[in-house]
Write an enzyme that holds these catalytic residues in place. Structure first.
Site, PDB file in Angstrom:
ATOM      1  N   GLU A 274      12.260  -2.120 -47.932  1.00 32.28           N
ATOM      2  CA  GLU A 274      12.872  -1.176 -48.870  1.00 32.28           C
ATOM      3  C   GLU A 274      12.119  -1.144 -50.192  1.00 32.28           C
ATOM      4  O   GLU A 274      11.520  -2.134 -50.604  1.00 32.28           O
ATOM      5  CB  GLU A 274      14.327  -1.588 -49.142  1.00 32.28           C
ATOM      6  CG  GLU A 274      15.353  -0.771 -48.391  1.00 32.28           C
ATOM      7  CD  GLU A 274      15.554   0.625 -48.973  1.00 32.28           C
ATOM      8  OE1 GLU A 274      14.632   1.176 -49.597  1.00 32.28           O
ATOM      9  OE2 GLU A 274      16.648   1.164 -48.797  1.00 32.28           O
ATOM     10  N   ASP A 275      12.202  -0.016 -50.857  1.00 33.72           N
ATOM     11  CA  ASP A 275      11.569   0.110 -52.168  1.00 33.72           C
ATOM     12  C   ASP A 275      12.447  -0.470 -53.267  1.00 33.72           C
ATOM     13  O   ASP A 275      12.012  -1.303 -54.049  1.00 33.72           O
ATOM     14  CB  ASP A 275      11.204   1.573 -52.475  1.00 33.72           C
ATOM     15  CG  ASP A 275      12.371   2.544 -52.290  1.00 33.72           C
ATOM     16  OD1 ASP A 275      13.468   2.107 -51.866  1.00 33.72           O
ATOM     17  OD2 ASP A 275      12.187   3.736 -52.561  1.00 33.72           O
TER      18      ASP A 275
ATOM     19  N   ASP B 290      19.564  -0.057 -55.693  1.00 32.72           N
ATOM     20  CA  ASP B 290      20.243   0.329 -56.918  1.00 32.72           C
ATOM     21  C   ASP B 290      21.727   0.046 -56.703  1.00 32.72           C
ATOM     22  O   ASP B 290      22.184  -1.072 -56.932  1.00 32.72           O
ATOM     23  CB  ASP B 290      19.921   1.815 -57.166  1.00 32.72           C
ATOM     24  CG  ASP B 290      20.397   2.326 -58.508  1.00 32.72           C
ATOM     25  OD1 ASP B 290      21.181   1.622 -59.160  1.00 32.72           O
ATOM     26  OD2 ASP B 290      19.990   3.419 -58.904  1.00 32.72           O
TER      27      ASP B 290
ATOM     28  N   PHE C 194      15.851   3.800 -64.822  1.00 38.07           N
ATOM     29  CA  PHE C 194      15.195   4.580 -63.777  1.00 38.07           C
ATOM     30  C   PHE C 194      13.693   4.339 -63.856  1.00 38.07           C
ATOM     31  O   PHE C 194      13.097   4.483 -64.921  1.00 38.07           O
ATOM     32  CB  PHE C 194      15.522   6.065 -63.918  1.00 38.07           C
ATOM     33  CG  PHE C 194      15.194   6.829 -62.680  1.00 38.07           C
ATOM     34  CD1 PHE C 194      16.071   6.820 -61.602  1.00 38.07           C
ATOM     35  CD2 PHE C 194      14.004   7.518 -62.568  1.00 38.07           C
ATOM     36  CE1 PHE C 194      15.763   7.506 -60.431  1.00 38.07           C
ATOM     37  CE2 PHE C 194      13.684   8.204 -61.398  1.00 38.07           C
ATOM     38  CZ  PHE C 194      14.566   8.205 -60.340  1.00 38.07           C
TER      39      PHE C 194
ATOM     40  N   ARG D  90       4.837   9.183 -57.482  1.00 38.89           N
ATOM     41  CA  ARG D  90       4.773   8.161 -56.426  1.00 38.89           C
ATOM     42  C   ARG D  90       3.413   7.479 -56.382  1.00 38.89           C
ATOM     43  O   ARG D  90       3.292   6.318 -56.031  1.00 38.89           O
ATOM     44  CB  ARG D  90       5.028   8.800 -55.052  1.00 38.89           C
ATOM     45  CG  ARG D  90       6.425   9.359 -54.842  1.00 38.89           C
ATOM     46  CD  ARG D  90       6.623   9.717 -53.367  1.00 38.89           C
ATOM     47  NE  ARG D  90       7.762  10.585 -53.131  1.00 38.89           N
ATOM     48  CZ  ARG D  90       9.015  10.150 -52.999  1.00 38.89           C
ATOM     49  NH1 ARG D  90       9.287   8.874 -53.094  1.00 38.89           N
ATOM     50  NH2 ARG D  90       9.996  11.006 -52.768  1.00 38.89           N
TER      51      ARG D  90
HETATM   52  P1  IMP Z   1      21.090   3.195 -53.806  1.00 40.79           P
HETATM   53  O1  IMP Z   1      21.813   3.752 -52.623  1.00 40.79           O
HETATM   54  O2  IMP Z   1      21.826   3.483 -55.098  1.00 40.79           O
HETATM   55  O3  IMP Z   1      20.792   1.712 -53.672  1.00 40.79           O
HETATM   56  O4  IMP Z   1      19.726   3.993 -53.955  1.00 40.79           O
HETATM   57  C1  IMP Z   1      18.675   3.791 -53.088  1.00 40.79           C
HETATM   58  C2  IMP Z   1      17.575   4.831 -53.208  1.00 40.79           C
HETATM   59  O5  IMP Z   1      17.653   5.579 -54.419  1.00 40.79           O
HETATM   60  C3  IMP Z   1      16.229   4.157 -53.255  1.00 40.79           C
HETATM   61  O6  IMP Z   1      15.734   3.914 -51.965  1.00 40.79           O
HETATM   62  C4  IMP Z   1      15.394   5.143 -54.062  1.00 40.79           C
HETATM   63  O7  IMP Z   1      14.842   6.139 -53.223  1.00 40.79           O
HETATM   64  C5  IMP Z   1      16.379   5.775 -55.003  1.00 40.79           C
HETATM   65  N1  IMP Z   1      16.347   5.111 -56.334  1.00 40.79           N
HETATM   66  C6  IMP Z   1      17.235   4.241 -56.854  1.00 40.79           C
HETATM   67  N2  IMP Z   1      16.875   3.833 -58.092  1.00 40.79           N
HETATM   68  C7  IMP Z   1      15.699   4.461 -58.358  1.00 40.79           C
HETATM   69  C8  IMP Z   1      14.792   4.435 -59.482  1.00 40.79           C
HETATM   70  O8  IMP Z   1      14.975   3.751 -60.505  1.00 40.79           O
HETATM   71  N3  IMP Z   1      13.689   5.237 -59.365  1.00 40.79           N
HETATM   72  C9  IMP Z   1      13.428   6.000 -58.280  1.00 40.79           C
HETATM   73  N4  IMP Z   1      14.234   6.046 -57.203  1.00 40.79           N
HETATM   74  C10 IMP Z   1      15.366   5.288 -57.240  1.00 40.79           C
HETATM   75 MG    MG Z   2      13.691   8.926 -54.363  1.00 37.65          MG
END
Ligand code: IMP
Ligand code: MG
Length: 201
Positions: A116-117, A120, A169, A182
């Site tokens: 995973e990247d 959040d 962010f 990216r």
């Molecule tokens: P979550 O479901 O809130 O954990 O969000 C997951 C996805 O939201 C990640 O896989 C990213 O693609 C995107 N995301 C969350 N935070 C960021 C950020 O700070 N920058 C860019 N993409 C984000």
């Molecule tokens: Mg994204």
């Protein structure tokens, strides 16, 4: 333990997005060094596995991490890709997850590592893990490059985390804002005016 990265004192290297990037949070050499550590740990953990490790990459943000990570492993691996949606052009999670592209292969009986990247809210990943678990893998683990520990609402067991970062962010090293940035090789933050301009506010 992971370090909380909050450095704002790096110079921003020249890039194709003009002055959009305000600050470097994690420079390229620190990213690469940490990815090597994660790859070493994973190589050791799975070195006696009977079948090749199956890396599951969640498009698109994790692609840059995956390709560096996979090339640093010392064990054989396969790569599978999946696309889910939880964000549009917005910067906050909607909690709504949809499969846009599913895996090409069955994962039943396989050792699966989700790459995973960023975590959040964790909503996307916890939904994904439930979905993958239902397919009967032999094992299912997660390694994430970044995590925002101040945000997480869903509790997720992780094999390891690259960096814990503040609740901001971030873009670069695969992460986008409105599909841009990216390709930047480091992780950074954007000038506040970029959001209003790109969102047409
Ligand atoms: P979550 O479901 O809130 O954990 O969000 C997951 C996805 O939201 C990640 O896989 C990213 O693609 C995107 N995301 C969350 N935070 C960021 C950020 O700070 N920058 C860019 N993409 C984000
Ligand atoms: Mg994204």
């Amino acid at each position: 333990m992971t370090k909380l990265y909050d450095h704002k004192d790096y110079n921003v290297p020249a890039n194709r997005y003009g002055d959009d990037v305000e600050a470097v949070l994690i420079p390229e050499d620190a990213l690469q060094a940490r990815v090597q550590e994660l790859a070493d740990m994973v190589s050791e953990k799975y070195k006696d596995s009977e079948q090749d490790l199956m890396l599951v990459c969640v498009l698109k943000g994790a692609v840059f991490f995956l390709t560096d990570f996979a090339r640093k492993l010392t064990i054989p691996c396969e790569m599978e890709f999946m696309a889910v949606s939880s964000y549009g052009n917005s910067t906050t999670s909607s909690g709504v997850v949809r499969i846009l592209k599913d895996l090409d292969k069955e994962i039943e009986g396989r050792d699966v590592l989700v790459v995973e990247d960023i975590i959040d809210s964790g909503l996307t990943l916890s939904w994904l893990l439930k979905n993958l678990k239902g397919r009967g893998p032999k094992s299912l683990e997660v390694v994430t490059l970044l995590r925002k520990p101040e945000v997480q609402t869903a509790k997720i067991d992780l094999l390891d985390v690259g960096f814990d970062i503040p609740n901001e962010f971030v873009v670069g090293y695969g992460l986008d804002f409105a599909e841009r940035y990216r390709d930047i090789p480091y992780v950074g933050t954007l000038h506040p005016n970029v959001y209003s301009e790109l969102l047409g506010l």
